[in-house]
Enzyme design. Sequence first.
Site, PDB file in Angstrom:
ATOM      1  N   HIS A 244       0.827  -0.949  -0.059  1.00  0.00           N
ATOM      2  CA  HIS A 244      -0.049  -0.082  -0.046  1.00  0.00           C
ATOM      3  C   HIS A 244       0.810   1.223  -0.057  1.00  0.00           C
ATOM      4  O   HIS A 244       1.979   1.551  -0.162  1.00  0.00           O
ATOM      5  CB  HIS A 244      -0.829  -0.389   1.398  1.00  0.00           C
ATOM      6  N   ASP A 245      -0.032   2.014   0.125  1.00  0.00           N
ATOM      7  CA  ASP A 245       1.008   3.560  -0.480  1.00  0.00           C
ATOM      8  C   ASP A 245       2.618   3.441  -0.351  1.00  0.00           C
ATOM      9  O   ASP A 245       3.090   3.726   0.725  1.00  0.00           O
ATOM     10  CB  ASP A 245       0.330   4.352   1.236  1.00  0.00           C
TER      11      ASP A 245
END
Length: 286
Positions: A244-245
């Site tokens: 993620h991110d």
Amino acid sequence: DISSYSIEHVRKLAPATERARVTVAPTAGNRFLEETFRKQRGADLQSRQGTAATRTIIVDQGVVTLRQLVRQVADASLADEDRASVTLRLPILIEPGATMIVDGRQTPELRLYTNRGAFVANAGTLFVLEAQVTSWDEPRDASTPFVEGMAFRPFIASYIRSRTYLAGSTFHDLGFHAPTAYGLSLSSQPERDQGDAREDWPTGVIFGNVFRGLYYGFYSYEARDVALVGNTYVDNIRYGIDPHDRSTRLIIARNTTKSTRQRHGIIGSRGITDSYIFDNTCMDNT
């Protein structure tokens, strides 16, 4: 080229043990534990420990094995061992500069006691080598199954500047729906940057393991240079593999994800860059 990855390769990265310092200390005031206990989890931990002043086992220097840690704690109500397993009844924090080694050749199983709120927070270096790590409900004499997302279960959370090396091991029934508590997480918190990639973001090698019944089999937030190779993710709850991110320079190869209950086997979500995803097998994911 992933030919260099093997259990023995990861094992050789582990340093020799050296004099370590292990203490039992209050949770309050430690930035990594405050990150872990933010929001409702602090009150939940107080309830599980039965005290307003919660405590944590802290490794703040040196290289320690699980067996050595139990002997330094020297309190069987907090950490005890038998021939096959070690049970931790408090959270454990590996501070920056310190290393903990869970070696199945010495201690086949690490049990994290759900009822007392145990988990592993890694801000230094963690090795799990040919061992089993599981949540543990002592009254039931079994691991803690998933019931619903907000119900606490033990987890492994690695933070900024940490290194995480897992090889040939089994991880069973870990994690719940709370930031960095998903099961196995590598996250730049508590210093998350939301900018360009940094060389102090968490990293690691995860090779040849089995992840079963975790809320997320793998989650990352601003991690870099992580290799996930040859693992099996089965019957996990929300995701199998979920970088993620802004996580970057990942290798996700030759993994099997199957029977994820709610969503994807593999997803690269929000700003995953410069990464390789190949030769994976995904089946029967919701």
